[in-house]
Design a protein around this motif. Structure first.
Motif, PDB file in Angstrom:
ATOM      1  N   GLU A 122       0.829  -1.204   0.000  1.00  0.00           N
ATOM      2  CA  GLU A 122       0.000   0.000   0.000  1.00  0.00           C
ATOM      3  C   GLU A 122       0.865   1.256   0.000  1.00  0.00           C
ATOM      4  OE1 GLU A 122      -3.140   0.079   2.929  1.00  0.00           O
ATOM      5  OE2 GLU A 122      -3.361  -2.104   2.817  1.00  0.00           O
ATOM      6  N   GLY A 123       0.508   2.199  -0.875  1.00  0.00           N
ATOM      7  CA  GLY A 123       1.226   3.466  -0.948  1.00  0.00           C
ATOM      8  C   GLY A 123       2.476   3.444  -1.796  1.00  0.00           C
ATOM      9  N   GLU A 124       2.844   2.300  -2.295  1.00  0.00           N
ATOM     10  CA  GLU A 124       4.103   2.178  -3.021  1.00  0.00           C
ATOM     11  C   GLU A 124       4.085   2.868  -4.386  1.00  0.00           C
ATOM     12  OE1 GLU A 124       7.044  -1.536  -4.094  1.00  0.00           O
ATOM     13  OE2 GLU A 124       5.940  -1.596  -2.195  1.00  0.00           O
ATOM     14  N   LEU A 125       2.887   3.141  -4.898  1.00  0.00           N
ATOM     15  CA  LEU A 125       2.783   3.780  -6.215  1.00  0.00           C
ATOM     16  C   LEU A 125       2.314   5.229  -6.116  1.00  0.00           C
ATOM     17  CD1 LEU A 125       1.218   0.874  -8.335  1.00  0.00           C
ATOM     18  CD2 LEU A 125       3.624   1.382  -7.894  1.00  0.00           C
ATOM     19  N   LYS A 126       2.500   5.842  -4.950  1.00  0.00           N
ATOM     20  CA  LYS A 126       1.987   7.209  -4.751  1.00  0.00           C
ATOM     21  C   LYS A 126       2.589   8.210  -5.735  1.00  0.00           C
ATOM     22  CE  LYS A 126       5.248   8.416  -1.054  1.00  0.00           C
ATOM     23  NZ  LYS A 126       5.357   8.883   0.353  1.00  0.00           N
ATOM     24  N   ASP A 127       3.807   7.948  -6.208  1.00  0.00           N
ATOM     25  CA  ASP A 127       4.446   8.827  -7.170  1.00  0.00           C
ATOM     26  C   ASP A 127       4.409   8.241  -8.581  1.00  0.00           C
ATOM     27  OD1 ASP A 127       5.168  10.710  -5.177  1.00  0.00           O
ATOM     28  OD2 ASP A 127       6.874   9.454  -4.620  1.00  0.00           O
ATOM     29  N   LYS A 128       3.633   7.177  -8.763  1.00  0.00           N
ATOM     30  CA  LYS A 128       3.541   6.518 -10.061  1.00  0.00           C
ATOM     31  C   LYS A 128       2.063   6.286 -10.417  1.00  0.00           C
ATOM     32  CE  LYS A 128       7.951   4.129  -9.325  1.00  0.00           C
ATOM     33  NZ  LYS A 128       8.606   2.792  -9.179  1.00  0.00           N
ATOM     34  N   PRO A 129       1.316   7.380 -10.608  1.00  0.00           N
ATOM     35  CA  PRO A 129      -0.130   7.233 -10.832  1.00  0.00           C
ATOM     36  C   PRO A 129      -0.482   6.452 -12.100  1.00  0.00           C
ATOM     37  CG  PRO A 129       0.588   9.480 -11.258  1.00  0.00           C
ATOM     38  CD  PRO A 129       1.727   8.789 -10.593  1.00  0.00           C
ATOM     39  N   LEU A 130       0.281   6.626 -13.163  1.00  0.00           N
ATOM     40  CA  LEU A 130      -0.010   5.883 -14.386  1.00  0.00           C
ATOM     41  C   LEU A 130       0.134   4.387 -14.154  1.00  0.00           C
ATOM     42  CD1 LEU A 130      -0.768   5.753 -17.357  1.00  0.00           C
ATOM     43  CD2 LEU A 130       1.662   6.080 -17.920  1.00  0.00           C
ATOM     44  N   LEU A 131       1.166   4.000 -13.407  1.00  0.00           N
ATOM     45  CA  LEU A 131       1.356   2.583 -13.108  1.00  0.00           C
ATOM     46  C   LEU A 131       0.227   2.061 -12.227  1.00  0.00           C
ATOM     47  CD1 LEU A 131       3.058   0.065 -13.429  1.00  0.00           C
ATOM     48  CD2 LEU A 131       4.469   0.813 -11.488  1.00  0.00           C
ATOM     49  N   ALA A 132      -0.230   2.865 -11.267  1.00  0.00           N
ATOM     50  CA  ALA A 132      -1.357   2.465 -10.416  1.00  0.00           C
ATOM     51  C   ALA A 132      -2.606   2.229 -11.267  1.00  0.00           C
ATOM     52  CB  ALA A 132      -1.636   3.527  -9.360  1.00  0.00           C
ATOM     53  N   LEU A 133      -2.817   3.095 -12.261  1.00  0.00           N
ATOM     54  CA  LEU A 133      -3.957   2.957 -13.162  1.00  0.00           C
ATOM     55  C   LEU A 133      -3.809   1.707 -14.024  1.00  0.00           C
ATOM     56  CD1 LEU A 133      -6.557   4.095 -14.430  1.00  0.00           C
ATOM     57  CD2 LEU A 133      -5.124   5.588 -15.830  1.00  0.00           C
ATOM     58  N   GLU A 134      -2.632   1.475 -14.542  1.00  0.00           N
ATOM     59  CA  GLU A 134      -2.391   0.297 -15.376  1.00  0.00           C
ATOM     60  C   GLU A 134      -2.559  -0.994 -14.584  1.00  0.00           C
ATOM     61  OE1 GLU A 134       0.844   2.043 -18.608  1.00  0.00           O
ATOM     62  OE2 GLU A 134       1.544   1.065 -16.772  1.00  0.00           O
ATOM     63  N   GLU A 135      -2.074  -1.013 -13.366  1.00  0.00           N
ATOM     64  CA  GLU A 135      -2.091  -2.237 -12.562  1.00  0.00           C
ATOM     65  C   GLU A 135      -3.471  -2.565 -12.014  1.00  0.00           C
ATOM     66  OE1 GLU A 135       0.091  -4.488 -12.144  1.00  0.00           O
ATOM     67  OE2 GLU A 135       2.043  -3.604 -12.589  1.00  0.00           O
ATOM     68  N   PHE A 136      -4.239  -1.536 -11.601  1.00  0.00           N
ATOM     69  CA  PHE A 136      -5.460  -1.803 -10.838  1.00  0.00           C
ATOM     70  C   PHE A 136      -6.705  -1.054 -11.310  1.00  0.00           C
ATOM     71  CE2 PHE A 136      -1.746  -1.999  -7.938  1.00  0.00           C
ATOM     72  CZ  PHE A 136      -1.737  -3.379  -7.741  1.00  0.00           C
ATOM     73  N   GLY A 137      -6.580  -0.187 -12.295  1.00  0.00           N
ATOM     74  CA  GLY A 137      -7.695   0.678 -12.669  1.00  0.00           C
ATOM     75  C   GLY A 137      -8.661   0.064 -13.656  1.00  0.00           C
ATOM     76  N   ASP A 138      -9.466   0.918 -14.273  1.00  0.00           N
ATOM     77  CA  ASP A 138     -10.446   0.485 -15.269  1.00  0.00           C
ATOM     78  C   ASP A 138     -10.545   1.566 -16.348  1.00  0.00           C
ATOM     79  OD1 ASP A 138     -12.577   2.448 -14.550  1.00  0.00           O
ATOM     80  OD2 ASP A 138     -12.691   1.296 -12.698  1.00  0.00           O
ATOM     81  N   PRO A 139     -11.139   1.227 -17.505  1.00  0.00           N
ATOM     82  CA  PRO A 139     -11.163   2.195 -18.617  1.00  0.00           C
ATOM     83  C   PRO A 139     -11.963   3.455 -18.344  1.00  0.00           C
ATOM     84  CG  PRO A 139     -12.467   0.232 -19.141  1.00  0.00           C
ATOM     85  CD  PRO A 139     -11.702  -0.074 -17.904  1.00  0.00           C
ATOM     86  N   MET A 140     -12.949   3.388 -17.454  1.00  0.00           N
ATOM     87  CA  MET A 140     -13.683   4.602 -17.103  1.00  0.00           C
ATOM     88  C   MET A 140     -12.734   5.621 -16.498  1.00  0.00           C
ATOM     89  SD  MET A 140     -14.874   6.457 -14.305  1.00  0.00           S
ATOM     90  CE  MET A 140     -15.003   5.315 -12.923  1.00  0.00           C
ATOM     91  N   MET A 141     -11.895   5.195 -15.555  1.00  0.00           N
ATOM     92  CA  MET A 141     -10.958   6.115 -14.918  1.00  0.00           C
ATOM     93  C   MET A 141     -10.045   6.774 -15.948  1.00  0.00           C
ATOM     94  SD  MET A 141      -9.536   4.040 -11.627  1.00  0.00           S
ATOM     95  CE  MET A 141     -10.595   3.070 -10.563  1.00  0.00           C
ATOM     96  N   ALA A 142      -9.468   5.973 -16.834  1.00  0.00           N
ATOM     97  CA  ALA A 142      -8.542   6.505 -17.829  1.00  0.00           C
ATOM     98  C   ALA A 142      -9.242   7.514 -18.739  1.00  0.00           C
ATOM     99  CB  ALA A 142      -7.948   5.364 -18.650  1.00  0.00           C
ATOM    100  N   THR A 143     -10.477   7.227 -19.105  1.00  0.00           N
ATOM    101  CA  THR A 143     -11.236   8.125 -19.988  1.00  0.00           C
ATOM    102  C   THR A 143     -11.557   9.441 -19.294  1.00  0.00           C
ATOM    103  OG1 THR A 143     -12.217   6.210 -21.105  1.00  0.00           O
ATOM    104  CG2 THR A 143     -13.323   8.325 -21.386  1.00  0.00           C
TER     105      THR A 143
END
Length: 330
Positions: free
Chosen positions: A184-205
């Motif tokens: 937890e918190g390890e990607l705080k400075d890597k938002p794109l990676l957080a989105l790629e690893e755990f997000g969904d297409p709605m968020m990216a859009t």
């Protein structure tokens, strides 16, 4: 102007994790059916409106009621779904979010954002003072919580059920973090990676549109929009021009940390104070018991209607009429 961004994630297929469909498999159809219901008496892709497993109607009924009252335009955006809605819409992507326990959720995140950025730029040409963005994404509260945790927020997202499946969400997220090899918190400075690893297409859009739209942005949704706000902040956006607008049912949800997380993020929020406690229909009265809560931009749509001089009671009355039509439909 209001946008409704549609997204799917394989996370919704995990039994017990999403209430945005009568069965996990039917959650694949929920986003296009929600969009179609906004324009037709019933969806085209299935012969019923999306309901929870207990039969409670989609919050699209609130969005539809507000739209019919206030007459504001709604534009449907396909961020990434299994199937396209059978209404005019803007196509961003057909990429669906993966089950992040097994693989990266959204390796196409950058591609989706780049296309959405073009849309955000073009929307500026219409010169709206503000843009309201809602969403329909089954399983999206779990992807949202995973992203928030990855960015370092001790957040709990809400659920369309009064019994929030937090233990299941946390188990799924823990498995995803183990697969990705992070804490937890390890990607705080890597938002794109957080989105790629755990997000969904709605968020990216939504992120792509919001970053390039120059006016005020209303994030019309509940705890899923907290993840969007957290990603925007981590990407360097100032949150002063963003407001989350939701419903009172999200604000009152003690199983989530909406207010605490919003305050931690420093993002303003407002809510529509709808009340179905005196409705003739159990499916609507149960909103007051913690069912459904938000989705399809319900809070933001109500907010738009209120800005145009209508009252919460006006919206509730129109919802009643729409629900009555549904009960009488073959």
């Amino acid at each position: 102007m209001m946008l409704v961004v549609l997204g799917n994630t394989e996370v919704s297929l995990i039994p017990g994790i999403s209430m945005a469909g009568a069965t996990p498999e039917l959650t694949k159809l929920t986003p296009p059916a929600d969009a179609e219901y906004l324009f037709y008496e019933r969806p085209k892709i299935i012969d019923a409106i999306p309901v929870t497993p207990e039969g409670h109607p989609t919050p699209a009924i609130i969005t539809k009621a507000a739209k019919e009252l206030a007459g504001f335009p709604i534009m449907v955006v396909r961020g990434g779904t299994y199937m396209a809605p059978l209404v005019p819409h803007i196509h961003i992507s057909s990429h669906v979010g993966r089950d992040f326990r097994k693989e990266k959720a959204l390796p196409e995140a950058r591609e989706i954002m780049e296309r959405a950025i073009i849309l955000g730029k073009e929307l500026n040409r219409l010169n709206p003072e503000e843009l309201v963005i809602g969403e329909s994404t089954p399983g999206g509260t779990t992807t949202a919580q995973a992203v928030l945790w990855a960015l370092g927020y001790d957040a709990k997202t809400s659920s369309a059920s009064p019994k929030n499946p937090q233990p299941l969400k946390e188990k799924v997220i823990a498995e995803g973090f183990k697969r990705a090899g992070i804490k937890e918190g390890e990607l705080k400075d890597k938002p794109l990676l957080a989105l790629e690893e755990f997000g969904d297409p709605m968020m990216a859009t939504v992120i792509g549109i919001a970053r390039k739209f120059k006016g005020k942005v209303i994030l019309a949704g509940g705890t899923q929009m907290l993840a969007v706000a957290a990603l925007l902040r981590a990407m360097g956006e100032e949150l002063e021009r963003f407001t989350i607008v939701t419903t009172k049912w999200v604000i009152k949800d003690r199983s989530s940390t909406f207010k605490e997380t919003a305050e931690e993020l420093g993002v303003e929020y407002q809510y529509a104070n709808l009340d179905f406690s005196k409705s003739r229909f159990k499916g609507l009265r149960d909103y007051e018991r913690g069912y459904v809560k938000e989705g399809v931009g319900a809070g933001g749509a109500a907010w738009l209607a209120l800005k145009r001089g209508f009252t919460e009671r006006d919206i509730e009355g129109r919802v009643e009429k729409l629900y009555e039509k549904l009960t009488k439909s073959p």
